[in-house]
Design a protein around this motif. Sequence first.
Motif, PDB file in Angstrom:
ATOM      1  N   PHE B  39      49.144  -5.213  -6.652  1.00 13.99           N
ATOM      2  CA  PHE B  39      48.085  -4.191  -7.389  1.00 13.99           C
ATOM      3  C   PHE B  39      47.791  -2.806  -6.450  1.00 13.99           C
ATOM      4  N   ALA B  42      50.346  -0.513  -5.970  1.00 15.04           N
ATOM      5  CA  ALA B  42      50.278   0.285  -6.945  1.00 15.04           C
ATOM      6  C   ALA B  42      49.060   1.086  -7.244  1.00 15.04           C
ATOM      7  N   ARG B  43      48.252   1.234  -6.443  1.00 14.13           N
ATOM      8  CA  ARG B  43      47.010   1.883  -6.389  1.00 14.13           C
ATOM      9  C   ARG B  43      46.096   1.672  -7.833  1.00 14.13           C
ATOM     10  N   ILE B  44      46.450   0.208  -8.393  1.00 18.55           N
ATOM     11  CA  ILE B  44      45.190  -0.228  -9.488  1.00 18.55           C
ATOM     12  C   ILE B  44      44.262  -0.907  -8.457  1.00 18.55           C
TER      13      ILE B  44
END
Lengths: 407, 407
Positions: B39, B42-44
């Motif tokens: 995560f 994915a830069r979430i």
Amino acid sequence: MAGHYYTPEVWIPIFINVSLSLVFYIITSRLIPKLAGMFINARICGIDLNKHQSVQVPEAFGVVAGCMYLIVMFLFIPVPFGSAVLQNSAFPYHELAKLVTALLSICCMILLGFADDVLNLKWRHKLLLPTVATLPLLMVYYVISNSTIIIVPKPLRYLFGFSVDLGVLYYVYMSLLAVFCTNAINILAGVNGLEAGQSLVIAASIVLFNFCELSSDLWRTHQFSIFFLAPFIAVTLALLKHNWYPAKIFVGDTYCYFAGMTFAVVGILGIFSKTVLLFFIPQVINFLYSVPQLFHIIPCPRHRMPRLNRDSGMLEASEFKCDESSLSPLGKLCLNVVEKLNLARVTRKDGTIVGNNLTIINFVLVKVGPLHEAHLSAVLMTIQILCSGMAFLIRYPLASIFYDVPR
Amino acid sequence: MAGHYYTPEVWIPIFINVSLSLVFYIITSRLIPKLAGMFINARICGIDLNKHQSVQVPEAFGVVAGCMYLIVMFLFIPVPFGSAVLQNSAFPYHELAKLVTALLSICCMILLGFADDVLNLKWRHKLLLPTVATLPLLMVYYVISNSTIIIVPKPLRYLFGFSVDLGVLYYVYMSLLAVFCTNAINILAGVNGLEAGQSLVIAASIVLFNFCELSSDLWRTHQFSIFFLAPFIAVTLALLKHNWYPAKIFVGDTYCYFAGMTFAVVGILGIFSKTVLLFFIPQVINFLYSVPQLFHIIPCPRHRMPRLNRDSGMLEASEFKCDESSLSPLGKLCLNVVEKLNLARVTRKDGTIVGNNLTIINFVLVKVGPLHEAHLSAVLMTIQILCSGMAFLIRYPLASIFYDVPR
């Protein structure tokens, strides 16, 4: 023609479904450009490697198409049951359960596909996800019918008899079908418009087949398939409008999963999965051709899509390179076979082997010569359409060799 | 106790469901830390504003919980129908259709919630998404029963009679219920563990209510609710383990939508939506208290969560600030009412108004004084539990005032 053919029960739901699809084609194709900025802001984007300028193109737009598809289908749910409600006849709950389960599998696949696009899952997950998404389908198939008997093709009946109960193997087959359909589209990709284009041809072919079969006794299952595919064609056309060369959006793994699962679902629930596979001929060939690279028997670079010749502006076949000594005996064998059959362009120099990557996209470029990206897409679409024509030839005149066809 | 109470038909499916839930609690709580890096890549992720160090915390882990939840439920699909299959009795297709439709609504909500987390949708979308996800539920409700008649509470019967057919309003009510449940959890948030914690208390309360009602004639609908909530409690516990102070992951809007939709689904299909709402007392109060800010009658800053006092390490109520002259007459009225009833801490100085943001989180901090984040969570959980106790008091002894209770 059987007696049902001209009744409103057959045509009115199809008419409503197609009308809804048209409306949502317009909505979706207008919505896509509006959302592009949102995807770029969220950094869900990639660079189109086959363009002169490197521009960020928003990715994973399959999720938009998928959500719009789900909305059409949700709105459509009551329509096929209108006549049962109006005539106060026994309500076909099992039909409703089938419809909703199919949607559940598709919805789950869109969710997992989008998660894959966003989180960049690993290869082993890519095989797992369609299996998870098929679960509800298999479970409902199990409780509703659990019919795992197949009719044996005539030439094999002396071995197995008229029919065979596959038992649990039938469920394995169904879940492999979903894994194959989703990933087969995913690996025939990398050129603007290709994923959506091939899916469009496959969907249109299945719908044509369904219309041919609407006059048969099994018309309900073919009507059911049309319900699922007409809205699919609508949202795919909307995607294609913006994904065709030069692509302003990418469809992402989300779309490949969504498309593959839709085909698997109509094949499984419509009990014509073998016919669905017939429309996957280019994908099957591409998969078999890719096997040496997919299983790393021959080296496989990260990207196998064709590469742009920046001087000519044309796409050329991309290549893999390796030392001859580093190849396993099996790798050497594969390479020799492919070379002998003239299926790849392989050159050897000073112990180094260079060959085109084993996809039918590169194969076309090797055989036809460098092509402009838009032309390459068009050629591949044409191949897909020709193969669909061949599939109809196989399905209709030749099926009687293998099965007792009642017409 | 009715005759069914001690039969295996009641308890075996519940036993299997709870066992599956336990297994998936373990799997999910082990999986979450493994996915954290994915995560972040994915830069979430987001920064936890209420910590001394600013560390990136992976966000939207509700999608992991949601997917694991779906897998439990998919595996569970055949179980409730085992006895029907074994006894060769009439297959309850409508029960199957209900089960699958509920899952479709929840799956669609997880998909849209995750899209919201990733794409940062606008406020108006947040109201639209639950409406879309409820569509299949409403459609299937329409074709299966279309019963829109409600029993009027006794004190109102002289006005409306014994029952009223709400018609299309009933569908509006159901879809508003989903919008309310999802957003009510979403706006009572901002402290580690709060979203998952409150959902846990609500789910446990509904399950307790369901167990109380298992002996009644409507036991099937309460068993159905337990099937949905036990796995929900399992994945929520797994989330909470990592989301409790100090949070190593955030649950995201995905989780709030997922939780709210699960409650709405069991309420609607179990036909005890009023009882479900009773367990939302803190959320209802928080919503009413927030209305002046949500509708911008009083200024609403982007974040209304409490803020960290970096010296004391304690959380304090966050505040809004505005010129007295910039307030509309309605805004002034709201502020006066809130002030008169001692519901907020408002200070005026040189024409500038400063008041605590109108959430019950800030209200607790104003009344109790600054609290450590973990304590604040615990206090809010306690309030939620006390309110659930109150809900049971209202539901059982007091319900007979409003309805003819058959016990």
